[in-house]
Design a protein around this motif. Structure first.
Motif, PDB file in Angstrom:
ATOM      1  N   SER A   1      12.649   1.262  33.333  1.00 56.04           N
ATOM      2  CA  SER A   1      12.050   0.008  33.260  1.00 56.04           C
ATOM      3  C   SER A   1      11.140  -0.121  32.136  1.00 56.04           C
ATOM      4  N   VAL A   2      10.733  -1.110  31.814  1.00 60.24           N
ATOM      5  CA  VAL A   2       9.843  -1.311  30.598  1.00 60.24           C
ATOM      6  C   VAL A   2       8.537  -0.859  30.737  1.00 60.24           C
ATOM      7  N   ARG A   3       8.166   0.026  29.616  1.00 60.02           N
ATOM      8  CA  ARG A   3       6.791   0.532  29.545  1.00 60.02           C
ATOM      9  C   ARG A   3       6.088   0.115  28.436  1.00 60.02           C
ATOM     10  N   ALA A   4       5.042  -0.668  28.514  1.00 57.24           N
ATOM     11  CA  ALA A   4       4.535  -1.279  27.302  1.00 57.24           C
ATOM     12  C   ALA A   4       2.934  -1.320  27.494  1.00 57.24           C
ATOM     13  N   VAL A   5       2.329  -1.409  26.303  1.00 63.15           N
ATOM     14  CA  VAL A   5       0.891  -1.358  26.124  1.00 63.15           C
ATOM     15  C   VAL A   5       0.794  -2.778  25.446  1.00 63.15           C
ATOM     16  N   THR A   6      -0.569  -3.139  25.535  1.00 62.76           N
ATOM     17  CA  THR A   6      -0.920  -4.687  24.853  1.00 62.76           C
ATOM     18  C   THR A   6      -2.352  -4.386  24.268  1.00 62.76           C
ATOM     19  N   THR A   7      -2.572  -4.964  23.153  1.00 61.57           N
ATOM     20  CA  THR A   7      -3.981  -4.943  22.631  1.00 61.57           C
ATOM     21  C   THR A   7      -4.812  -6.142  23.172  1.00 61.57           C
ATOM     22  N   SER A   8      -6.085  -5.737  23.373  1.00 60.14           N
ATOM     23  CA  SER A   8      -7.037  -6.813  23.955  1.00 60.14           C
ATOM     24  C   SER A   8      -7.345  -7.959  22.858  1.00 60.14           C
ATOM     25  N   HIS A   9      -7.191  -7.648  21.434  1.00 59.45           N
ATOM     26  CA  HIS A   9      -7.619  -8.430  20.557  1.00 59.45           C
ATOM     27  C   HIS A   9      -6.357  -9.074  20.109  1.00 59.45           C
ATOM     28  N   ALA A  10      -6.603 -10.383  19.491  1.00 61.34           N
ATOM     29  CA  ALA A  10      -5.555 -11.006  18.710  1.00 61.34           C
ATOM     30  C   ALA A  10      -5.528 -10.876  17.275  1.00 61.34           C
ATOM     31  N   TYR A  11      -4.377 -10.969  16.715  1.00 61.63           N
ATOM     32  CA  TYR A  11      -4.231 -10.629  15.120  1.00 61.63           C
ATOM     33  C   TYR A  11      -3.661 -11.904  14.627  1.00 61.63           C
ATOM     34  N   ASN A  12      -3.494 -12.922  15.189  1.00 65.27           N
ATOM     35  CA  ASN A  12      -2.877 -14.078  14.413  1.00 65.27           C
ATOM     36  C   ASN A  12      -3.889 -14.929  13.586  1.00 65.27           C
ATOM     37  N   ASP A  13      -4.516 -14.445  12.790  1.00 65.93           N
ATOM     38  CA  ASP A  13      -5.832 -14.915  12.052  1.00 65.93           C
ATOM     39  C   ASP A  13      -5.484 -15.066  10.675  1.00 65.93           C
ATOM     40  N   GLY A  14      -4.278 -15.075  10.200  1.00 67.66           N
ATOM     41  CA  GLY A  14      -3.925 -15.176   8.566  1.00 67.66           C
ATOM     42  C   GLY A  14      -4.395 -14.382   7.674  1.00 67.66           C
ATOM     43  N   LYS A  15      -4.551 -12.934   8.381  1.00 69.86           N
ATOM     44  CA  LYS A  15      -5.102 -12.057   7.336  1.00 69.86           C
ATOM     45  C   LYS A  15      -3.784 -10.761   7.538  1.00 69.86           C
ATOM     46  N   TRP A  16      -3.907  -9.879   6.555  1.00 66.60           N
ATOM     47  CA  TRP A  16      -2.873  -8.662   6.549  1.00 66.60           C
ATOM     48  C   TRP A  16      -3.261  -7.850   7.673  1.00 66.60           C
ATOM     49  N   HIS A  17      -2.736  -7.336   8.529  1.00 67.24           N
ATOM     50  CA  HIS A  17      -2.913  -6.527   9.417  1.00 67.24           C
ATOM     51  C   HIS A  17      -2.010  -5.197   9.427  1.00 67.24           C
ATOM     52  N   HIS A  18      -2.268  -3.935   9.495  1.00 71.25           N
ATOM     53  CA  HIS A  18      -1.454  -2.828   9.704  1.00 71.25           C
ATOM     54  C   HIS A  18      -1.178  -2.231  10.932  1.00 71.25           C
ATOM     55  N   VAL A  19      -0.140  -2.259  11.312  1.00 69.95           N
ATOM     56  CA  VAL A  19       0.297  -1.748  12.726  1.00 69.95           C
ATOM     57  C   VAL A  19       1.336  -0.509  12.624  1.00 69.95           C
ATOM     58  N   VAL A  20       0.922   0.509  13.471  1.00 70.76           N
ATOM     59  CA  VAL A  20       1.792   1.516  13.710  1.00 70.76           C
ATOM     60  C   VAL A  20       1.744   1.624  15.232  1.00 70.76           C
ATOM     61  N   ALA A  21       3.110   1.961  15.712  1.00 71.96           N
ATOM     62  CA  ALA A  21       3.385   2.281  16.884  1.00 71.96           C
ATOM     63  C   ALA A  21       4.159   3.873  17.057  1.00 71.96           C
ATOM     64  N   THR A  22       3.820   4.594  18.078  1.00 75.09           N
ATOM     65  CA  THR A  22       4.375   5.868  18.107  1.00 75.09           C
ATOM     66  C   THR A  22       4.638   6.163  19.431  1.00 75.09           C
ATOM     67  N   GLU A  23       6.063   7.126  19.450  1.00 70.15           N
ATOM     68  CA  GLU A  23       6.021   7.797  20.935  1.00 70.15           C
ATOM     69  C   GLU A  23       6.353   9.202  20.605  1.00 70.15           C
ATOM     70  N   GLY A  24       5.990   9.962  21.298  1.00 70.65           N
ATOM     71  CA  GLY A  24       6.020  11.419  21.164  1.00 70.65           C
ATOM     72  C   GLY A  24       5.635  12.208  22.529  1.00 70.65           C
ATOM     73  N   SER A  25       4.990  13.581  22.306  1.00 77.82           N
ATOM     74  CA  SER A  25       4.733  14.315  23.483  1.00 77.82           C
ATOM     75  C   SER A  25       3.446  13.658  24.153  1.00 77.82           C
ATOM     76  N   GLY A  26       2.698  12.798  23.311  1.00 81.00           N
ATOM     77  CA  GLY A  26       1.517  12.364  23.881  1.00 81.00           C
ATOM     78  C   GLY A  26       1.729  10.931  24.558  1.00 81.00           C
ATOM     79  N   GLY A  27       2.985  10.423  24.652  1.00 82.70           N
ATOM     80  CA  GLY A  27       3.213   9.258  25.178  1.00 82.70           C
ATOM     81  C   GLY A  27       3.287   8.025  24.068  1.00 82.70           C
ATOM     82  N   ILE A  28       2.790   6.953  24.439  1.00 82.17           N
ATOM     83  CA  ILE A  28       3.265   6.018  23.438  1.00 82.17           C
ATOM     84  C   ILE A  28       1.782   5.424  22.877  1.00 82.17           C
TER      85      ILE A  28
END
Length: 756
Positions: A656-683
């Motif tokens: 089944s889908v296991r997902a997490v979501t940010t509480s903040h919005a980032y469609n503000d017209g600025k550059w943002h850096h995003v990194v998503a990981t999965e490993g022994s510590g989960g996602i």
């Protein structure tokens, strides 16, 4: 309607001859398996085992569908549903057009019509010629189809033509009251199959045989549905039959059966389930190496590919499961050439569902696709493309003729007929697409997307520096039209502050492409801080998106995992992240994205990293893993996407889908850096250097071979699904890692990218 593909030929395979070393330089190759020293052997025209070029030769055309081809004495006979033929390069109705009622004859070597003219007509309905075969002595042409007369001489869907005089043989008058679709001829017997249920007034259901006078023989093969293929085996003792049927002479045998050549008794059956119910056999060919079938299916779960059977036991030797309605086969020098519209060969480790490829070849003992791929379009009628072959030798050259319903060949107008030959090879490879960069002190990395040549899978590349006319580097490497790996050479014979330019050619050993457009770069005096972090932490894919044009996205990692821009997202936008200066802009179009050129196994642990800038309120996928490249995936996983309100979602599928979501919005017209990981510590999901969401209890992800997709793909059934699957905005500095980056590594990347 829906084979199997080889990897590109192993780099380093040598063609005939060797070159002397050009010059002694301190050279470095980022991927040794793809590079050879300057003394490496060159590619040779027509990479073995291919023995036919893919170069279209000038050939007269027909104004309808060519269903059947045969040849004798350097003449090729074409039958079908058409009313005229015309010269190559002309449109229907051209003043040079000649009347040709469902039949024409051509010189095999010139492609021009001969003096043989026959008209196949019928008093009611539409006359057509569906099958042609020449007697072993080369004197008689047999024609089957639906017609009532040949040149005004009465005939009933099966006729014999005296080749020397190009006239119907009046002594051959079998009565076949329905369409004949297949023929195979021996010295004394004409075997045929089709839609009929009687011959000469005697019950014969879908298959029958007559002697050379037209008298019905004792060969009795009754099938419960139309016959589409018939082939005498190499030893003459058996006849293989194919079609839509489920029973033959009362035996359970679907689509294929092998019968005794004298009695018609079934000697090998293929019970229901051997082929899916919705698949049929459209063509059978045979020689001493075996019996080969071409299959077509409709709907889901079909078999649309090719099979090879042992010549003695008729047991299956291999099966190619490419999807794409195979219509015809031709054996030639160890290869099986096929006519189809193969659009999905992923089940055989080949290219995924997407672009249709109509002419392919594979080994008679190994069903991996080789580097031969001239192409047609789907054309008119049923939109199948090519439907029939004939191999015609003349004056020491072998000509492969192709007939069908296509209207283009190799991208240019040509209807229903085309041909290629055993040589000479005259087509040059495509010009390499090149990207250069200097992100390390005193080094220039020259990346290029390998070229393709539709009859050569091993090509030799030469790198030219500045205005030099002598290459400074040479390498031979493999590619296919659907698999074009990146090559990289690092030039260390440079000094900081200098500016150098590079151009590259590709050669098949006989024909050489033009030089690529010169790409210039200023040699760095210090390492690029951000790029150093990405590479230093082990990125296996790193697209900097600094190209100014073309479909190629260069990989700056050591993985040479280049990307392909599909349907032209906007490149060279003068607004880049992490100091890069340029980015790519996606419009949210449902046909615009970037994908990896090569497939990947699902990683047990991974990190996805990129920079994005948007004001979109329709969301869309930034990056994910899917099973298709040119279509929307029906399997997808490992997704980062934006919701309509600008929040980021990252998830994996674990049943089944296991997902997490940010509480903040980032469609503000600025550059943002995003990194998503999965490993022994989960996602974990990081934004601008900080952990914004995570789930330590998630483990695993969906396991399938797929492709990294940037800019959009399927998001069905994923939480907070945006109104658009496709992203609107800018993307830059995309990287993938085969491990989970640590929080400190993520922060270090963000700081390096922002100078803070």
């Amino acid at each position: 309607m829906h084979g199997r593909t080889t990897r590109p030929g192993r780099p380093g395979q040598r063609g005939p001859g060797r070159r002397k070393t050009l010059t002694a330089l301190a050279l470095a190759c980022a991927t040794p398996l793809l590079c050879l020293p300057l003394a490496a052997g060159e590619a040779g025209a027509l990479t073995p085992p291919v023995a036919l070029t893919a170069d279209k030769l000038p050939t007269w055309q027909a104004n309808g569908v060519v269903w059947a081809l045969a040849q004798a004495h350097g003449v090729v006979f074409a039958g079908g549903t058409f009313s005229a033929i015309r010269p190559p390069g002309t449109a229907a109705g051209d003043p040079a057009e000649l009347s040709a009622v469902n039949f024409a004859a051509f010189d095999a070597a010139t492609g021009a019509p001969t003096g043989c003219r026959l008209s196949f007509t019928v008093s009611s309905g539409t006359a057509t010629v569906r099958a042609l075969a020449v007697s072993p002595d080369g004197r008689t042409l047999y024609a089957g189809g639906y017609f009532g007369a040949v040149n005004g001489v009465a005939a009933s869907s099966l006729a014999a033509i005296d080749i020397a005089t190009c006239t119907p043989r009046t002594g051959f008058r079998p009565s076949v009251p329905a369409t004949v679709r297949a023929l195979s001829v021996t010295a004394d017997t004409v075997y045929f199959g089709g839609d009929f249920t009687s011959v000469n007034g005697t019950a014969r259901k879908r298959f029958a045989a007559v002697d050379t006078s037209g008298k019905l023989t004792g060969w009795t093969v009754n099938a419960d549905a139309p016959g589409r293929a018939v082939q005498v085996t190499a030893d003459g003792r058996h006849v293989a039959v194919g079609g839509d049927f489920f029973t033959v002479n009362g035996s359970d045998s679907h689509a294929l059966a092998v019968t005794d050549a004298t009695t018609g008794a079934v000697t090998r059956s293929y019970p229901r389930g051997f082929f899916p119910d919705n698949s049929v056999v459209k063509d059978i060919t045979a020689d001493a190496t075996g019996v080969y079938t071409a299959n077509e299916g409709t709907g889901g779960g079909v078999f649309d590919g090719r099979t090879a059977f042992d010549p003695d036991t008729f047991a299956q030797r291999w099966r190619d499961t490419c999807l794409g309605a195979t219509q015809a086969l031709q054996l030639y020098k160890g290869l099986v050439y096929s006519a189809s519209h193969a659009h999905d060969c992923s089940s055989m480790g080949g290219y995924p569902d997407g672009q249709r490829r109509h002419l392919l070849a594979e080994g008679i003992n190994d069903p991996h696709l080789v580097g031969w791929a001239p192409d047609t379009n789907d054309g008119i009628g049923e939109g199948i493309g090519p439907r029939t072959f004939a191999l015609a030798p003349k004056n020491g050259t072998d000509y492969l003729w192709v007939g069908g319903e296509f209207t283009t060949v190799n991208g240019t107008a040509q209807q229903s007929l085309t041909r290629v030959s055993s040589g000479p090879d005259t087509g040059a490879p495509t010009v390499p697409q090149v990207q250069v960069e200097s992100t390390e002190a005193g080094k220039v990395a020259v990346h290029w997307r390998s070229s393709y040549d539709t009859d050569d899978s091993s090509l030799t590349y030469r790198v030219y520096k500045d205005d030099g006319t002598t290459p400074v580097y040479q390498v031979t490497a493999g590619s296919l039209p659907w698999s074009r790996p990146q090559l990289t050479w690092t030039d260390t014979n440079v000094a900081a502050g200098q500016t150098h330019s590079y151009r590259i050619t590709a050669s098949d050993g006989t024909n050489t492409s033009g030089k690529s457009v010169a790409q210039s770069v200023r040699v760095a005096s210090a390492a690029d801080a951000y790029a150093a972090k990405v590479r230093g932490d082990g990125a296996s894919l790193y697209w900097r998106f600094n190209e100014t044009s073309g479909a190629y996205a260069a990989d700056s990692s050591s993985g040479n995992d280049s990307g392909v821009h599909w349907n032209a997202p906007t490149q060279a936008v003068a607004d880049g992240a992490a100091g890069s200066g340029r980015s790519v802009e996606y419009t949210g179009s449902q046909s615009e994205w970037t994908y990896t050129d090569k497939p990947h196994s699902a990683p047990p642990a991974f990190s996805l990293e990129l920079w994005f800038k948007t004001t979109s309120t329709t969301g869309g996928k930034l990056i994910g893993f899917g099973n298709k490249v040119q279509l929307v995936s029906n399997r997808q996983d490992k997704n980062i996407y934006l919701t309509n309100d600008g929040r980021l979602v990252f998830g994996v599928y674990t049943g089944s889908v296991r997902a997490v979501t940010t509480s903040h919005a980032y469609n503000d017209g600025k550059w943002h850096h995003v990194v998503a990981t999965e490993g022994s510590g989960g996602i974990s999901l990081y934004v601008d250097g900080s952990l914004r969401a995570g789930d330590p209890f998630v483990s695993g992800n969906q396991s399938f071979a797929g492709y990294w997709r940037v800019g959009g793909d399927n998001l069905d059934s994923w939480p907070n699904k945006p109104s658009s699957r496709f992203y609107t905005g800018r993307l830059d500095e995309v990287a993938v890692y085969g491990k989970a980056l640590t929080a400190s590594q993520v922060l270090a990347h963000y700081k390096a990218g922002t100078g803070g």
